[in-house]
Enzyme design. Structure first.
Site, short mmCIF file in Angstrom:
data_model
loop_
_atom_site.label_atom_id
_atom_site.label_comp_id
_atom_site.label_asym_id
_atom_site.label_seq_id
_atom_site.Cartn_x
_atom_site.Cartn_y
_atom_site.Cartn_z
N LYS A 79 9.49 -11.80 -40.51
CA LYS A 79 10.04 -10.73 -41.36
C LYS A 79 11.41 -11.18 -41.85
O LYS A 79 12.16 -11.82 -41.09
CB LYS A 79 10.15 -9.47 -40.51
CG LYS A 79 10.62 -8.22 -41.25
CD LYS A 79 10.66 -7.03 -40.27
CE LYS A 79 10.99 -5.73 -40.98
NZ LYS A 79 10.97 -4.57 -40.04
N SER A 154 8.07 -0.85 -41.96
CA SER A 154 8.74 -1.74 -42.88
C SER A 154 8.31 -3.20 -42.77
O SER A 154 8.59 -3.99 -43.68
CB SER A 154 10.26 -1.66 -42.66
OG SER A 154 10.61 -2.14 -41.38
N SER A 178 7.93 0.42 -37.31
CA SER A 178 7.77 -0.61 -38.34
C SER A 178 6.95 -1.83 -37.96
O SER A 178 6.66 -2.66 -38.82
CB SER A 178 9.13 -1.09 -38.81
OG SER A 178 9.64 -0.17 -39.73
N1 GLN Z 1 9.64 4.16 -41.25
C1 GLN Z 1 10.75 4.39 -40.38
C2 GLN Z 1 12.02 4.45 -41.20
O1 GLN Z 1 11.90 4.45 -42.37
C3 GLN Z 1 10.81 3.32 -39.34
C4 GLN Z 1 11.37 2.07 -39.84
C5 GLN Z 1 11.45 1.00 -38.79
O2 GLN Z 1 10.83 1.08 -37.75
N2 GLN Z 1 12.27 0.01 -39.09
O3 GLN Z 1 13.10 4.46 -40.70
#
Ligand code: GLN
Length: 487
Positions: A79, A154, A178
């Site tokens: 990532k 994400s 994420s």
């Molecule tokens: N979707 C969640 C957010 O927008 C989690 C994101 C994540 O785990 N980095 O914060």
């Protein structure tokens, strides 16, 4: 068969038996990327030359024989939140659009020390804020199972790359889901380890009390092998736990007899797609048939998790993102004085979701509102953690859906941030409580989109989660299905 479609353990075996070379495997991954990534857009940056060089070195080490680490010669994607020496590291943001890291973060360093081949940097929501990868400033990643759908987020680029066989495995990060939610959307395995299990040194910070590094893989054994490679104490991260790393792969016995599984009633509520509910119930029944003991439990503060998370995460983000000011690294706008340069750099560099969160978080931390929002959220967070503590008195693991629906259509939720936030309703509590949890495929809906089963464990009990996941995987065929991508 395309060697890049192999699991990590199968590819590793072929490498050790000299039936395949790391260079062949690496070239196969790049061939697949070349054939499919103009459709999927999983990658922001490719490291082709460096990867081929790493593969050559791996082949020499394989030729020498001796003790061969499981990751030696295996193509892995990162990532783009992992700082990587000499490689563009954007975090999905324009503000880091020209940032080349001078060093490797600990997880990356560990992968390299074990001989892994780094194929490239995968797309992600800007600063890991999002559930669809649509918040990336650099590309829109598409779901390999249906190019009109999001890959989740994400870590959507990492999940899509693994699902599309563009690499063997990938690293992601999980602050509120994420790793697990994109794993569910793309039909792969994703594990968020216990907070403190894997070092966060060299991982660009979003919400530091919840961020955690973990693997996305093609099956559960691969997940155990990846975790063994990256877990462990790191003096450079004061929150990393000083405890020995178990041999997680030893937990993969296939046996679940006597394991006590809790099914929280608050997770089966309105909003869950009927096909998701059905698939998760079927999975639970299968584990029960194989000897696990299933019991309904209650996690009474579940309904507050999304609200609490969006106070705590935005508060921490507002503080962590203060460093992007156009001076030390990243994008610098041309202002007429220092203040205007700060303001314009941030105005031009950050996308809408990041700005929204910085504003929310700054507000929640401001004098006069701190007690009403941030402190209160931290108190409710403690209650959410206590719910899990109480449940784990009675059970060894908790089973839930990973997400309420399968992958949604690109553009479907971008106008409504609240709808987007609700994609993480089942994953967020785990981060607030610092627990480990894994998502693995447990079925497909009528449109052919994968469904994820979430297994939540006790702190530092990744072994039990992997044991359960492996037993389920052995008894099912879901993980063998591959998306068909027209090339
Ligand atoms: N979707 C969640 C957010 O927008 C989690 C994101 C994540 O785990 N980095 O914060």
């Amino acid at each position: 068969m395309n060697p890049a479609a192999l699991t990590l353990h199968d590819a590793g075996e072929k490498l050790r038996k000299h039936e395949l070379s790391s260079q062949e495997l690496t070239l196969a991954a790049f061939q697949r990327i070349g054939d499919t990534d103009d459709k999927i857009h999983a990658f922001i940056t490719l490291c082709r030359d460096a990867a081929i060089e790493q593969a050559k070195q791996a082949d020499e080490r394989l030729k020498r024989g001796g003790n061969i680490p499981p990751l030696l010669g295996i193509p892995i994607a990162l990532k783009d939140i992992f700082v990587t020496e000499g490689v563009l590291t954007t975090c999905g943001s324009k503000i880091l659009g020209n940032f080349v890291s001078p060093y490797d973060g600990t997880a990356v360093k560990k992968l390299k020390e074990r001989g892994a081949v780094i194929v490239g940097k995968a797309n992600m929501d800007e600063f890991a804020m999002g559930s669809s990868t649509e918040n990336s400033a650099l590309a829109v990643t598409r779901n390999p199972w249906n190019l009109e759908r999001v890959p989740g987020g994400s870590s959507g680029g990492s999940a899509a790359a693994v699902a599309a066989d563009q690499c063997i495995a990938a690293l992601g990060t999980d602050t509120g889901g994420s790793i697990r939610q994109p794993a569910a959307c793309c039909g792969v395995v994703g594990l968020k380890p216990t907070y403190g299990c894997v070092s966060r040194y060299g991982v660009i910070a979003f919400a530091s009390s919840m961020d955690q590094v973990g693997p996305l893989t093609k099956d559960v054994r691969d997940c155990a092998l990846m975790l063994e490679a990256i877990a462990g104490h790191d003096p450079a991260d004061s929150t990393s736990a000083d405890r020995p790393v178990p041999r997680y792969s030893d937990a993969l016995t296939g046996d679940v007899k006597g394991l006590r599984l809790g099914v929280p009633k608050e997770y089966f509520i309105t909003g869950i797609a009927p096909e998701v509910e059905q698939a998760v119930h079927d999975a639970i029944r299968l584990l029960e048939k194989n000897g696990a003991v299933v019991e309904e439990i209650s996690l009474p503060h579940t309904e507050y998790a999304v609200a609490v998370y969006y106070i705590v995460a935005t508060a921490e983000a507002s503080s962590n993102l203060a460093r992007y000011d156009g001076m030390r690294f990243g994008h610098r706008a041309g202002g007429k004085d220092l203040l205007e340069t700060y303001m314009l750099s941030r105005e031009e560099g950050f996308g809408a979701e990041v700005k929204r969160r910085i504003m929310l978080g700054t507000y929640a931390l401001s004098a006069g509102y701190y007690d009403a929002y941030y402190l209160k959220a931290q108190r409710v967070r403690a209650l959410i953690k206590q719910d899990f503590d109480a449940a784990f008195q009675r059970c060894d693991a908790i089973l839930t859906p990973t997400a309420p629906t399968t992958a949604f259509k690109i553009g479907e939720k971008t106008q409504d941030p609240l709808q987007m936030y609700l994609s993480d309703i089942y994953t967020i509590s785990v981060n607030l409580a610092g627990l480990p949890a894994l998502s693995l495929p447990c079925g497909f809906d009528g449109d052919g989109m994968p469904i994820g089963l979430q297994i939540i464990g006790k702190q530092f009990d990744e072994a039990t989660i992997l044991r359960l996941a492996y037993a389920y995987e052995q008894a099912t065929e879901w993980h063998r299905r591959k998306p068909r991508i027209e090339v």
